[in-house]
Scaffold this motif. Structure first.
Motif, PDB file in Angstrom:
ATOM      1  N   HIS A 235       0.852  -1.197   0.000  1.00 18.04           N
ATOM      2  CA  HIS A 235       0.000   0.000   0.000  1.00 18.04           C
ATOM      3  C   HIS A 235       0.883   1.241   0.000  1.00 18.04           C
ATOM      4  N   VAL A 236       1.967   1.168   0.771  1.00 21.30           N
ATOM      5  CA  VAL A 236       2.881   2.312   0.925  1.00 21.30           C
ATOM      6  C   VAL A 236       4.312   1.789   0.902  1.00 21.30           C
ATOM      7  N   THR A 237       5.199   2.559   0.282  1.00 21.72           N
ATOM      8  CA  THR A 237       6.623   2.213   0.262  1.00 21.72           C
ATOM      9  C   THR A 237       7.406   3.420   0.772  1.00 21.72           C
ATOM     10  N   THR A 238       8.420   3.148   1.567  1.00 24.35           N
ATOM     11  CA  THR A 238       9.313   4.234   1.999  1.00 24.35           C
ATOM     12  C   THR A 238      10.735   3.886   1.592  1.00 24.35           C
ATOM     13  N   THR A 239      11.527   4.906   1.423  1.00 23.02           N
ATOM     14  CA  THR A 239      12.957   4.687   1.173  1.00 23.02           C
ATOM     15  C   THR A 239      13.738   5.912   1.624  1.00 23.02           C
ATOM     16  N   CYS A 240      15.016   5.707   1.839  1.00 22.94           N
ATOM     17  CA  CYS A 240      15.882   6.867   2.001  1.00 22.94           C
ATOM     18  C   CYS A 240      16.485   7.171   0.635  1.00 22.94           C
ATOM     19  N   THR A 241      17.144   8.312   0.546  1.00 23.63           N
ATOM     20  CA  THR A 241      17.709   8.695  -0.753  1.00 23.63           C
ATOM     21  C   THR A 241      19.233   8.611  -0.776  1.00 23.63           C
ATOM     22  N   HIS A 242      19.834   8.146   0.326  1.00 21.48           N
ATOM     23  CA  HIS A 242      21.304   8.173   0.357  1.00 21.48           C
ATOM     24  C   HIS A 242      21.974   6.798   0.333  1.00 21.48           C
ATOM     25  N   LYS A 243      21.254   5.734   0.690  1.00 25.10           N
ATOM     26  CA  LYS A 243      21.952   4.448   0.799  1.00 25.10           C
ATOM     27  C   LYS A 243      22.346   3.913  -0.568  1.00 25.10           C
ATOM     28  N   GLY A 250      17.912  11.632   3.463  1.00 22.08           N
ATOM     29  CA  GLY A 250      16.520  12.062   3.435  1.00 22.08           C
ATOM     30  C   GLY A 250      15.634  10.900   3.079  1.00 22.08           C
ATOM     31  N   GLY A 251      14.321  11.103   3.168  1.00 18.23           N
ATOM     32  CA  GLY A 251      13.392   9.997   2.911  1.00 18.23           C
ATOM     33  C   GLY A 251      12.351  10.345   1.861  1.00 18.23           C
ATOM     34  N   LEU A 252      11.718   9.306   1.343  1.00 20.84           N
ATOM     35  CA  LEU A 252      10.605   9.439   0.400  1.00 20.84           C
ATOM     36  C   LEU A 252       9.476   8.544   0.876  1.00 20.84           C
ATOM     37  N   ILE A 253       8.238   8.979   0.640  1.00 23.00           N
ATOM     38  CA  ILE A 253       7.074   8.115   0.844  1.00 23.00           C
ATOM     39  C   ILE A 253       6.398   7.959  -0.522  1.00 23.00           C
ATOM     40  N   LEU A 254       6.151   6.719  -0.900  1.00 19.00           N
ATOM     41  CA  LEU A 254       5.630   6.434  -2.240  1.00 19.00           C
ATOM     42  C   LEU A 254       4.405   5.541  -2.148  1.00 19.00           C
ATOM     43  N   SER A 255       3.555   5.615  -3.140  1.00 21.52           N
ATOM     44  CA  SER A 255       2.442   4.673  -3.192  1.00 21.52           C
ATOM     45  C   SER A 255       2.067   4.434  -4.651  1.00 21.52           C
ATOM     46  N   GLY A 256       1.604   3.242  -4.927  1.00 21.43           N
ATOM     47  CA  GLY A 256       1.241   2.873  -6.303  1.00 21.43           C
ATOM     48  C   GLY A 256      -0.260   2.778  -6.469  1.00 21.43           C
ATOM     49  N   ARG A 257      -0.722   1.583  -6.803  1.00 21.28           N
ATOM     50  CA  ARG A 257      -2.140   1.430  -7.172  1.00 21.28           C
ATOM     51  C   ARG A 257      -3.101   1.747  -6.032  1.00 21.28           C
ATOM     52  N   ASP A 258      -2.611   1.711  -4.787  1.00 24.28           N
ATOM     53  CA  ASP A 258      -3.510   1.988  -3.657  1.00 24.28           C
ATOM     54  C   ASP A 258      -3.563   3.461  -3.272  1.00 24.28           C
ATOM     55  N   ALA A 259      -2.812   4.302  -3.983  1.00 22.95           N
ATOM     56  CA  ALA A 259      -2.677   5.705  -3.549  1.00 22.95           C
ATOM     57  C   ALA A 259      -4.018   6.390  -3.362  1.00 22.95           C
TER      58      ALA A 259
END
Ligand code: DSN
Length: 449
Positions: A235-243, A250-259
């Motif tokens: 439903h939701v995906t998170t990631t950092c932007t530095h690894k 920093g971080g990102l919050i993402l979502s696909g078909r459930d957005a």
């Protein structure tokens, strides 16, 4: 008061002026920063949770946007003067969506941990149940560890790996059906095999749970199609932007078909809840300069150059896993399917001893627990090795074998004196250090040349 006839009009001149000022007026700090650059050039980082930020990312993070307070979302700020921040944030959102094939992106989180906590606080009430991977099995503190907010404020149930080091999906299902968590967290920080996000979604659907995927470690592999994507599975995906994305911390919050679907039990949709998760629920104004740096990194991550780097990242992990096995070391999980190789130490050498001895010779790794261990993670008996940074140095197959050869030879010469202490003959240490430096010269940090 000085009469100013001309003001700096571009970022390049401003950053150059800042570096000159720092050098002239704060030699102590400038000296430490230079020493760190030298350390990074001369040592070989095999830290699986880091890579080298692109110079353009560094420049964007030092930009003038740091001066702007921009609470809220683009076009809906709690203050004036945000027109350029709006453009930058909209650009970062567009790139994040395009890179990951997401329908929704929020780019404001200060870190991936913040991003996860923003999602948790938006979707859970204190005391609600979550099911996540135990940190000692390769999960993360934010996935329900008792030592962290995720375990202290929620009822955290933890799953782990089998004795082979593989995620025990049957146990995840059993725990999910028994405890009916509101959220299941998947994704790992020390796991070398593919995470089956579709399987997790099946389990989440069966248990009536929301699935949250944390792809901080593998974001580059996911973005370039080298690891299955969770964007539509979770439903939701998170990631950092530095690894792995060569971006800023920093971080990102993402979502696909459930957005745009309703959050179970709420009247609102995921995208609306997630927008409020960052602000006003958990953060104040975002770091606009870091959002610019994220935009820069996300742009780079769409390039053929980054794609080639991720290809090298994958093949280096295969090469290193085989090389360790040729030295009769156990590779947890049997092989690597991402950028991580988890190696079980032997001969009475603990994680802290190996980590320290290798560091003294110029090789930077992290210790990590391996299956079957019961003692503190401080005395872990595994080495967690990541290949993103050496892929950035264009270390080829022969180079990977040389690195593993050096690690194994160093560990052979270490005499452990307990869990933390050891001896390594100074002359040998110096010889190894010079060999590592020679490798660093053969495979320089090309982005910092
Ligand atoms: N999560 C820690 C790691 O994987 O090294 C740091 O972010």
């Amino acid at each position: 008061m000085a009469v100013i006839t001309e003001q700096l009009k571009n970022q390049t001149d401003l950053i150059r002026r800042g570096m000159t000022d720092l050098r002239m007026q704060d030699a102590e700090l400038a000296g430490i920063l230079d020493a760190e650059l030298t350390r990074q050039h001369r040592t070989l980082s095999l830290v699986s949770s880091s890579c080298a930020a692109q110079p353009r990312t560094l420049a964007a993070s030092a930009s003038i946007l740091v001066n702007v307070t921009a609470e809220g979302m683009p076009g809906r700020r709690n203050g004036a003067g945000c027109e350029n921040v709006d453009l930058v944030e909209s650009l970062a959102i567009r790139r994040a969506r395009e890179l990951f094939g997401a329908q929704y992106a929020n780019v404001q989180s200060h870190s991936a941990s913040n991003a996860i906590y923003q999602v948790l606080t938006a979707l859970l009430e204190p005391g609600d149940t979550l099911l996540g991977m135990a940190v000692e099995h390769g999960g993360h503190l934010t996935h329900g560890s008792a030592a962290a907010f995720s375990g202290a404020y929620y009822k955290a149930i933890q799953y782990g790996t089998t004795s082979d080091g593989l995620i025990d999906y049957d146990n995840v299902r059993r725990l999910a059906l028994a405890h009916r968590p509101r959220i299941i967290l998947c994704g790992a920080t020390a796991y070398s095999r593919v995470v089956d996000f579709e399987r997790f979604r099946e389990i989440a659907d069966e248990a009536g749970a929301i699935l949250l995927a944390d792809i901080s470690h593998i974001a580059g592999l996911v973005a370039t199609g080298r690891h299955p994507s969770p964007i539509d599975a979770a439903h939701v995906t998170t990631t950092c932007t530095h690894k792995q994305l060569t971006g800023p911390r920093g971080g990102l919050i993402l979502s696909g078909r459930d957005a745009k679907t309703k959050v179970p039990g709420l009247r609102t949709t995921f995208n609306r809840v997630l927008d409020q998760a960052a602000f006003p629920r958990m953060q104040g104004a975002p770091a606009a300069n870091m959002i610019a740096a994220k935009a820069a990194a996300l742009g780079y991550a769409m390039s053929a150059e980054f794609d080639a780097c991720m290809e090298r990242t994958r093949s280096a992990a295969d090469e290193m896993a085989s090389a360790f096995q040729a030295y009769d070391y156990e590779v947890v999980g049997g092989r690597s399917e991402n950028h991580t190789v988890l190696v079980r130490l032997r001969g009475g050498i603990t994680g802290p001893v190996a980590e320290s001895a290798l560091e003294q010779c110029g090789i930077i790794v992290n210790r990590h627990r391996v299956p079957g261990e019961t003692r503190s993670s401080l005395i872990a008996h595994g080495l967690r090795i990541g290949t993103t940074s050496i892929a950035q140095r264009h270390v080829d197959a022969a180079g990977c074998r040389q690195v593993v050869d050096l690690i194994c030879r160093i560990l052979e010469k270490v005499t452990p004196l307990g869990e933390q202490d050891y001896t390594l003959e100074p002359a040998l240490k110096e010889r190894f250090r010079l060999q590592v430096e020679a490798l660093c010269t053969t495979y320089p940090m090309v982005d910092y040349a």
